[in-house]
Design a protein around this motif. Structure first.
Motif, PDB file in Angstrom:
ATOM      1  N   GLY A 446       0.807  -0.782  -0.080  1.00  0.00           N
ATOM      2  CA  GLY A 446      -0.480  -0.029  -0.246  1.00  0.00           C
ATOM      3  C   GLY A 446       1.190   1.285  -0.068  1.00  0.00           C
ATOM      4  O   GLY A 446       1.693   1.657   0.204  1.00  0.00           O
ATOM      5  N   CYS A 447       0.454   2.411   0.128  1.00  0.00           N
ATOM      6  CA  CYS A 447       0.500   3.979   0.087  1.00  0.00           C
ATOM      7  C   CYS A 447       0.770   4.235   1.975  1.00  0.00           C
ATOM      8  O   CYS A 447       0.570   3.621   2.463  1.00  0.00           O
ATOM      9  CB  CYS A 447      -0.451   4.688  -0.446  1.00  0.00           C
ATOM     10  SG  CYS A 447      -1.246   4.278  -1.953  1.00  0.00           S
ATOM     11  N   THR A 448       1.653   5.622   2.152  1.00  0.00           N
ATOM     12  CA  THR A 448       2.225   6.508   2.795  1.00  0.00           C
ATOM     13  C   THR A 448       1.066   7.663   1.808  1.00  0.00           C
ATOM     14  O   THR A 448       1.726   8.210   1.128  1.00  0.00           O
ATOM     15  CB  THR A 448       3.461   6.202   3.354  1.00  0.00           C
ATOM     16  OG1 THR A 448       4.060   6.580   1.911  1.00  0.00           O
ATOM     17  CG2 THR A 448       3.735   5.476   3.546  1.00  0.00           C
ATOM     18  N   SER A 449       0.670   8.495   2.798  1.00  0.00           N
ATOM     19  CA  SER A 449       0.436  10.087   2.518  1.00  0.00           C
ATOM     20  C   SER A 449       0.426  10.992   3.507  1.00  0.00           C
ATOM     21  O   SER A 449       0.471  10.118   4.788  1.00  0.00           O
ATOM     22  CB  SER A 449      -1.241   9.193   2.224  1.00  0.00           C
ATOM     23  OG  SER A 449      -2.102   9.472   3.579  1.00  0.00           O
ATOM     24  N   LEU A 552      -3.010  -0.547   4.923  1.00  0.00           N
ATOM     25  CA  LEU A 552      -3.166   0.340   6.300  1.00  0.00           C
ATOM     26  C   LEU A 552      -3.310   2.288   5.590  1.00  0.00           C
ATOM     27  O   LEU A 552      -3.877   2.257   6.069  1.00  0.00           O
ATOM     28  CB  LEU A 552      -2.021   0.411   7.136  1.00  0.00           C
ATOM     29  CG  LEU A 552      -1.811  -1.173   7.847  1.00  0.00           C
ATOM     30  CD1 LEU A 552      -0.549  -0.909   8.633  1.00  0.00           C
ATOM     31  CD2 LEU A 552      -3.529  -1.573   8.314  1.00  0.00           C
ATOM     32  N   ASP A 553      -2.737   2.024   4.554  1.00  0.00           N
ATOM     33  CA  ASP A 553      -2.579   3.488   4.150  1.00  0.00           C
ATOM     34  C   ASP A 553      -2.953   3.957   2.742  1.00  0.00           C
ATOM     35  O   ASP A 553      -1.989   3.861   2.325  1.00  0.00           O
ATOM     36  CB  ASP A 553      -1.526   4.595   4.851  1.00  0.00           C
ATOM     37  CG  ASP A 553      -1.914   6.045   4.835  1.00  0.00           C
ATOM     38  OD1 ASP A 553      -2.226   6.462   4.405  1.00  0.00           O
ATOM     39  OD2 ASP A 553      -0.782   6.880   4.830  1.00  0.00           O
ATOM     40  N   LYS A 558      -5.116   3.512  -7.870  1.00  0.00           N
ATOM     41  CA  LYS A 558      -4.216   2.080  -7.570  1.00  0.00           C
ATOM     42  C   LYS A 558      -4.409   1.521  -6.698  1.00  0.00           C
ATOM     43  O   LYS A 558      -4.393   0.224  -6.635  1.00  0.00           O
ATOM     44  CB  LYS A 558      -2.787   2.757  -7.909  1.00  0.00           C
ATOM     45  CG  LYS A 558      -2.146   2.901  -9.178  1.00  0.00           C
ATOM     46  CD  LYS A 558      -1.452   3.182  -9.343  1.00  0.00           C
ATOM     47  CE  LYS A 558      -0.443   3.948  -7.931  1.00  0.00           C
ATOM     48  NZ  LYS A 558       1.029   4.150  -7.612  1.00  0.00           N
ATOM     49  N   ALA A 559      -4.087   1.718  -5.227  1.00  0.00           N
ATOM     50  CA  ALA A 559      -4.070   0.871  -3.707  1.00  0.00           C
ATOM     51  C   ALA A 559      -6.205  -0.295  -4.308  1.00  0.00           C
ATOM     52  O   ALA A 559      -5.998  -1.018  -4.035  1.00  0.00           O
ATOM     53  CB  ALA A 559      -4.499   1.611  -2.556  1.00  0.00           C
ATOM     54  N   GLY A 576      -6.634   0.220   5.879  1.00  0.00           N
ATOM     55  CA  GLY A 576      -6.691   0.056   7.782  1.00  0.00           C
ATOM     56  C   GLY A 576      -6.957   1.503   7.992  1.00  0.00           C
ATOM     57  O   GLY A 576      -6.408   2.661   8.493  1.00  0.00           O
ATOM     58  N   THR A 577      -7.781   1.618   6.668  1.00  0.00           N
ATOM     59  CA  THR A 577      -9.464   3.073   6.849  1.00  0.00           C
ATOM     60  C   THR A 577     -10.790   3.072   6.595  1.00  0.00           C
ATOM     61  O   THR A 577     -11.729   2.218   6.662  1.00  0.00           O
ATOM     62  CB  THR A 577      -9.039   4.279   5.701  1.00  0.00           C
ATOM     63  OG1 THR A 577      -9.899   3.279   4.192  1.00  0.00           O
ATOM     64  CG2 THR A 577      -7.153   4.491   5.509  1.00  0.00           C
TER      65      THR A 577
END
Length: 670
Positions: A446-449, A552-553, A558-559, A576-577
């Motif tokens: 996943g991403c980070t934001s 999680l983030d 795309k995620a 995780g949202t």
């Protein structure tokens, strides 16, 4: 910024404080300025798909319950979800298209500087595409493979070729539901059509098309990107490297490569080793030229070449704020427009390289298949000329942490490590899952934001808890980069694993947390799951496996596309949202409950990391129970009489037309 400058990721926080002291705005400031964000939009209840809108549906029943056209909450939320998935599929798949075009150009001798690196992978992909390899030149095979891959985007008939790599039972599920993906572009276009005003107004029908569209990503565009990049640049193998902002060199010319398509970064890296350019660099007083990566480009460069990883997506601002970056060269996806304004406070030049992704105010050096090497040299020379403009009073490179990492755990690598060159197999992994040393496998991706602050490192907490419970973790994307920076991707970290997992990792010589690549490389995890099912003993489909996926983030569409193609492939997937369709309880329930009875996988949305850990463990144990591998078996030393009796029983079973039952309860292979 309203938060105190303290926490686990102190280096990033220090840089943010320096930015604030200089009056420089960051993405965190912009996020705070956006509060409160539109509540209707956050839960999927704001429709702007026609000029009669925007229409809001009140989730509390006190206001409008339908849009002007009569669309209810379920239709509006489902349409938003489909468009998220379509946008994510388009992003990954357009990446795949570019790689297919490059492979064709290389095969024709039109792309200077590139070459075909992994011929074994080329032959494997040729087999999937029914491309003949006998008595043909490598270039001829590669050109036809590229043409076949390119055809997957717009062919008039048929389905995605790579879906044949899934277990047979999984293919049958897709066929029965009529969701086997057709041409990639068709699925994306149909998504936009279905979600326009007055078209598809049945939320279940919409979600099923989201399944098909996402599969066109995971088993189509994304898989094409990964496989063809391996052919061109080499299939990654276990490689040592370093990660974190400390990889930036104070006494060298620093170039950051950021984005997703390795075409640009590969050529910049090659150009940086050009003797003539190195001589020019030293003439400025620099000791050399240093390349480091950000985001998914970093993962690709780290896996294949050991080029350092400076950080994940939300660290692109901090990297510039070190004051030591001469050029940040970017291509597509996850690049913040705010970088251009930020760079004006330092000497850094932002350079865009793709015709699809320009930034107002940034310099543009367009890279294509034919000119990539020369343009790569131009970017490096720009960095050399900019080095004397560096303001040493603004330079701050965090020295507190520079972590060692071991990366490059592809599907092929795992098979080799488990079985060796001549007996490469997933058998040892399956056996150790069946005997309980490893309880199961979790893909943590996943991403980070900028929603979560730098002092919040939830992926670390999640991964640490999972391996402590003997769950092997495989990572990709920015989630992997976060754990890499924290020193979690080295064999020494196996001390944090449970006894069973640690025993296996020690025997094989691998970390308990495996770096498998960039976000597009989640297709590697699909192939690994298919191989586990095909190997036997853990069911006949991906949905039978004791595996789960966690993000999680999430930040980019795309995620959601990735999450949906894992669900559609039979995997329990947790984000995780809060749910993006929370305003439509029926759609939310269908995603989190109803889909499991249809495709074998389902969603969960849970912001609490501790609860996420429990969801993963409970799911894995449930799958183990269903497989019957949680039953403790008494170990027995067989004497000769026992062996004769067992052989007789197996012979009798075989004569009855059934499979023998002696090989550790292996089920029949596909």
């Amino acid at each position: 910024m309203t938060r105190k400058f303290e926490g686990a990721d102190q280096e990033s926080l220090d840089l943010l404080k320096k930015m604030k002291d200089r009056g420089i705005e960051s993405s965190y400031d912009r996020y705070d300025a956006q509060q409160p964000q539109c509540g209707y939009g956050k839960i999927g209840l704001c429709c702007r798909h026609c000029q009669m809108g925007p229409c809001n549906v009140d989730p509390f029943g006190r206001g409008p319950q339908r849009g002007v056209c009569g669309a209810d909450a379920n239709t509006i939320a489902a349409r938003h979800f489909v468009r998220y998935v379509a946008a994510g599929t388009a992003a990954h798949s357009d990446h795949g298209r570019s790689v297919a075009q490059l492979l064709i150009a290389v095969a024709r001798g039109e792309a200077k500087g590139y070459r075909i690196t992994d011929t074994k992978k080329l032959f494997e992909v040729a087999k999937v595409f029914d491309v003949s390899t006998k008595d043909r030149k490598i270039e001829e095979i590669a050109e036809e493979v590229g043409e076949m891959a390119l055809a997957e985007f717009g062919k008039a008939y048929g389905t995605q070729r790579f879906t044949t790599r899934a277990p047979i039972n999984r293919q049958k599920v897709w066929e029965k539901l009529d969701i086997t993906p057709r041409a990639i572009d068709r699925e994306v276009t149909e998504s936009m059509h279905r979600t326009g005003m007055g078209t598809d107004q049945d939320y279940k029908n919409l979600i099923m098309h989201a399944c098909r569209t996402s599969l066109a990503d995971g088993w189509g565009g994304a898989m094409i990107a990964t496989e063809l990049q391996d052919i061109l640049f080499g299939t990654p193998k276990p490689t040592r490297g370093t990660a974190n902002l400390g990889v930036i060199k104070e006494d060298e010319i620093n170039i950051l490569v950021h984005g997703h398509e390795p075409q640009m970064s590969e050529m910049v890296a090659v150009a940086a080793s050009d003797p003539e350019l190195l001589k020019e660099a030293r003439a400025t007083g620099a000791k050399g030229i240093s390349i480091a990566g950000v985001c998914c480009t970093a993962a690709e460069m780290l896996m294949r070449h050991g080029i350092p990883l400076a950080g994940h997506m939300k660290m692109q601002e901090m990297a510039i704020a070190t004051g030591a970056i001469e050029v940040m060269a970017v291509d597509i996806q996850c690049v913040m427009q705010g970088n251009e304004e930020l760079s004006r406070h330092y000497h850094t030049k932002i350079v865009t390289t793709s015709s699809k992704a320009k930034i107002a105010g940034a310099e543009h050096i367009e890279i294509n298949d034919e000119n990539a090497y020369e343009k790569g040299k131009e970017i490096v020379r720009m960095a050399i000329k900019n080095y004397p403009n560096r303001d040493k009073s603004k330079v701050y490179i965090p020295k507190g942490k520079k972590s060692d990492v071991v990366v490059g755990f592809t599907h092929e690598t795992i098979k080799y490590m488990l079985g060796g060159k001549f007996r490469a197999s997933y058998r040892p992994l399956n056996d150790n899952i069946m005997n309980g040393r490893i309880r199961g496998v979790a893909g943590v991706v996943g991403c980070t934001s900028s929603i979560s602050w730098p002092d919040q490192l939830p992926y670390m907490d999640l991964v640490s808890a999972l391996i402590a419970n003997n769950i092997l973790v495989v990572q990709t994307g920015c989630a992997a980069a976060e754990c890499a920076r924290e020193g979690m991707m080295v064999p020494e970290f196996m001390d944090k694993a449970g006894d069973g997992l640690r025993e296996v990792c020690e025997a094989v010589g691998m970390p308990p947390v495996l770096h498998a690549g960039s976000c597009v490389d989640n297709s590697r995890i699909l192939i690994s799951c298919s191989e586990m099912a095909r190997e036997g003993g853990l069911g006949n489909d991906i949905s039978d496996l004791p595996v789960a996926g966690v993000c999680l983030d999430w930040m980019h569409e795309k995620a959601l596309a990735i999450g949906q193609y894992f669900v559609s492939s039979g995997v329990f997937t947790i984000f995780g949202t809060k749910s993006p369709v929370a305003g439509a309880p029926e759609v939310d329930k269908f995603l989190c409950e109803g889909l499991e009875n249809i495709v074998g996988g389902k969603w969960a949305f849970e912001p609490d990391v501790n609860k996420v850990v429990k969801l993963v463990i409970d799911h894995i144990e449930k799958k183990r129970d269903a497989l019957g591998i949680n039953v403790k078996k008494e170990r027995k030393l067989y004497d000769m009489a026992d062996r004769r009796a067992l052989d007789a029983e197996n012979l009798k079973t075989a004569q009855a037309g059934c499979e023998p039952g002696i090989a550790h309860s292996h089920q029949k292979k596909d």
